[in-house]
Design a protein around this motif. Structure first.
Motif, PDB file in Angstrom:
ATOM      1  N   VAL A  31       0.741  -1.177  -0.184  1.00 29.85           N
ATOM      2  CA  VAL A  31       0.056   0.021  -0.106  1.00 29.85           C
ATOM      3  C   VAL A  31       0.834   1.232   0.037  1.00 29.85           C
ATOM      4  O   VAL A  31       2.015   1.151   0.415  1.00 29.85           O
ATOM      5  CB  VAL A  31      -0.913  -0.160   1.244  1.00 29.85           C
ATOM      6  CG1 VAL A  31      -1.893  -1.354   1.157  1.00 29.85           C
ATOM      7  CG2 VAL A  31       0.056   0.012   2.504  1.00 29.85           C
ATOM      8  N   ILE A  32       0.249   2.339  -0.469  1.00 30.53           N
ATOM      9  CA  ILE A  32       0.929   3.721  -0.266  1.00 30.53           C
ATOM     10  C   ILE A  32       0.526   4.314   1.097  1.00 30.53           C
ATOM     11  O   ILE A  32      -0.855   4.402   1.297  1.00 30.53           O
ATOM     12  CB  ILE A  32       0.673   4.635  -1.497  1.00 30.53           C
ATOM     13  CG1 ILE A  32       1.197   4.080  -2.686  1.00 30.53           C
ATOM     14  CG2 ILE A  32       1.264   6.032  -1.053  1.00 30.53           C
ATOM     15  CD1 ILE A  32       2.803   3.937  -2.544  1.00 30.53           C
ATOM     16  N   PRO A  33       1.125   4.523   2.131  1.00 29.58           N
ATOM     17  CA  PRO A  33       0.544   5.074   3.520  1.00 29.58           C
ATOM     18  C   PRO A  33       0.053   6.329   3.230  1.00 29.58           C
ATOM     19  O   PRO A  33       0.339   7.234   2.093  1.00 29.58           O
ATOM     20  CB  PRO A  33       2.004   5.111   4.131  1.00 29.58           C
ATOM     21  CG  PRO A  33       3.053   4.123   3.472  1.00 29.58           C
ATOM     22  CD  PRO A  33       2.686   4.529   2.080  1.00 29.58           C
ATOM     23  N   THR A  34      -1.059   6.700   3.813  1.00 30.56           N
ATOM     24  CA  THR A  34      -1.658   8.131   4.169  1.00 30.56           C
ATOM     25  C   THR A  34      -0.469   9.109   4.317  1.00 30.56           C
ATOM     26  O   THR A  34       0.522   8.764   4.945  1.00 30.56           O
ATOM     27  CB  THR A  34      -2.655   8.233   5.167  1.00 30.56           C
ATOM     28  OG1 THR A  34      -2.339   8.027   6.656  1.00 30.56           O
ATOM     29  CG2 THR A  34      -3.643   7.153   4.783  1.00 30.56           C
ATOM     30  N   PRO A  35      -0.897  10.348   4.302  1.00 32.10           N
ATOM     31  CA  PRO A  35       0.235  11.558   4.525  1.00 32.10           C
ATOM     32  C   PRO A  35       0.640  11.304   6.125  1.00 32.10           C
ATOM     33  O   PRO A  35       1.760  11.511   6.419  1.00 32.10           O
ATOM     34  CB  PRO A  35      -0.458  12.646   4.021  1.00 32.10           C
ATOM     35  CG  PRO A  35      -1.200  12.553   3.076  1.00 32.10           C
ATOM     36  CD  PRO A  35      -1.968  10.817   3.359  1.00 32.10           C
ATOM     37  N   ALA A  36      -0.523  11.021   6.898  1.00 33.81           N
ATOM     38  CA  ALA A  36      -0.084  11.016   8.347  1.00 33.81           C
ATOM     39  C   ALA A  36       0.716   9.801   8.674  1.00 33.81           C
ATOM     40  O   ALA A  36       1.641   9.949   9.669  1.00 33.81           O
ATOM     41  CB  ALA A  36      -1.515  11.077   9.184  1.00 33.81           C
ATOM     42  N   GLU A  37       0.526   8.852   8.192  1.00 35.81           N
ATOM     43  CA  GLU A  37       1.272   7.674   8.402  1.00 35.81           C
ATOM     44  C   GLU A  37       2.861   7.770   7.713  1.00 35.81           C
ATOM     45  O   GLU A  37       3.827   7.417   8.337  1.00 35.81           O
ATOM     46  CB  GLU A  37       0.614   6.583   7.734  1.00 35.81           C
ATOM     47  CG  GLU A  37      -0.701   5.911   8.263  1.00 35.81           C
ATOM     48  CD  GLU A  37      -1.521   4.999   7.438  1.00 35.81           C
ATOM     49  OE1 GLU A  37      -2.411   4.414   8.068  1.00 35.81           O
ATOM     50  OE2 GLU A  37      -1.021   4.760   6.339  1.00 35.81           O
ATOM     51  N   GLN A  38       2.681   8.335   6.677  1.00 37.90           N
ATOM     52  CA  GLN A  38       4.060   8.577   5.979  1.00 37.90           C
ATOM     53  C   GLN A  38       5.194   9.513   6.858  1.00 37.90           C
ATOM     54  O   GLN A  38       6.128   9.215   7.213  1.00 37.90           O
ATOM     55  CB  GLN A  38       3.684   9.083   4.785  1.00 37.90           C
ATOM     56  CG  GLN A  38       5.080   9.369   3.801  1.00 37.90           C
ATOM     57  CD  GLN A  38       4.603  10.004   2.393  1.00 37.90           C
ATOM     58  OE1 GLN A  38       4.485  11.286   2.241  1.00 37.90           O
ATOM     59  NE2 GLN A  38       4.398   9.225   1.527  1.00 37.90           N
TER      60      GLN A  38
END
Length: 278
Positions: free
Chosen positions: A201-208
């Motif tokens: 998956v591509i993480p969300t901005p917050a997870e990133q």
């Protein structure tokens, strides 16, 4: 916006040197190169001595002093006749189809294991209780951690267990201990089997941001249901950095690989048997 080295975090370009500063030129170059390394620069290659001499407008001796400091801190490596190379974080590998421990694997790879506890409480969650085969109002112990390897973010880990079993874990220090060790010693419960669904998956901005990942880097999302004998006791969701983590699998001419395709429900007990512990 990406810098000239193709990175996306911070500003990986040179800031030059200030000849009016009291800080020695080599120390300024060291500070600047370390900043650029932290920003994700030099992913393809690290510049050689002559390139750095031209870039900073200093002597080769000055550049060598800066590189010596970087080498002493383990940030770059150098061999005779070869350009320096940035030290890349070692990938942590886990086998498929077996019981294995992220806590143990991190330390086995020569890293220091640590966690930042983001939440540890008793709460209700109707979706999770359904996955565990419980009544929707059943209290659950919830633990959320940012998993670190050598102080570098590795994974975001969220786990739910029935409070009737796991309530003693409220007293555990999960910054420096493995969940399943505490579950065994404090609660008398050991996990015996389980299954996972793993996808990129591509993480969300917050997870990133939480994982300190370069923009566009993929991660592994792992959904896991674990059992103690025949009772489902854990539902876990883990997001782990794809550039720090890998999975391995064995095969034979007779059996080949077991590959699960599509969106198989992780509640299906015929799913994969891999289980990421602790």
């Amino acid at each position: 916006m990406a810098g000239p080295e193709g990175t996306t975090r911070g500003d990986p370009t040179s800031r030059g040197v200030d000849r009016t500063s009291a800080l020695p030129l080599w120390a300024q170059i060291y500070d600047d190169l370390r900043r650029r390394l932290d920003a994700g620069a030099f992913t393809a290659a690290f510049p050689g001595e002559l390139s750095l001499v031209r870039e900073y407008g200093v002597s080769r001796h000055t550049v060598r002093e800066a590189l010596r400091k970087l080498r002493s801190e383990g940030l770059v490596t150098a061999e005779r006749g070869r350009s320096p190379m940035p030290v890349q974080p070692a990938e942590i590998e886990q086998p498929l189809g077996t019981l294995y421990s992220l806590f143990a694997s991190v330390e086995a790879a020569g890293h220091t294991q640590h966690s930042v506890v983001m939440a540890l409480d008793i709460r209700a969650d109707g979706v999770v209780t359904t996955r565990l085969g419980l009544e929707e109002s059943t209290p659950l112990l919830y633990l959320a951690r940012l998993r670190l390897a050598d102080s570098e973010p590795l994974a975001i880990d969220r786990v739910w267990l029935p409070a009737s079993i796991a309530a003693p874990l409220l007293e555990a220090d999960f910054a420096n201990t493995a969940l399943y060790h505490e579950l065994d010693t404090r609660c008398g419960t050991r996990l015996s089997r389980g299954h996972e669904r793993l996808r990129a998956v591509i993480p969300t901005p917050a997870e990133q941001e939480l994982l300190d990942m370069p923009e566009g880097t993929a991660a592994f999302a792992i959904d896991r249901l674990a059992y103690s004998v025949d009772r489902a006791v854990e539902w876990r969701q883990t997001l782990v950095r794809g550039d720090r983590f890998g999975v391995t699998s064995g095969f034979s001419a007779r059996s080949g690989h077991l590959i699960v395709t599509g969106g198989r429900d992780t509640n299906n007990e015929n799913g994969p048997s891999a289980l990421l512990l602790s």
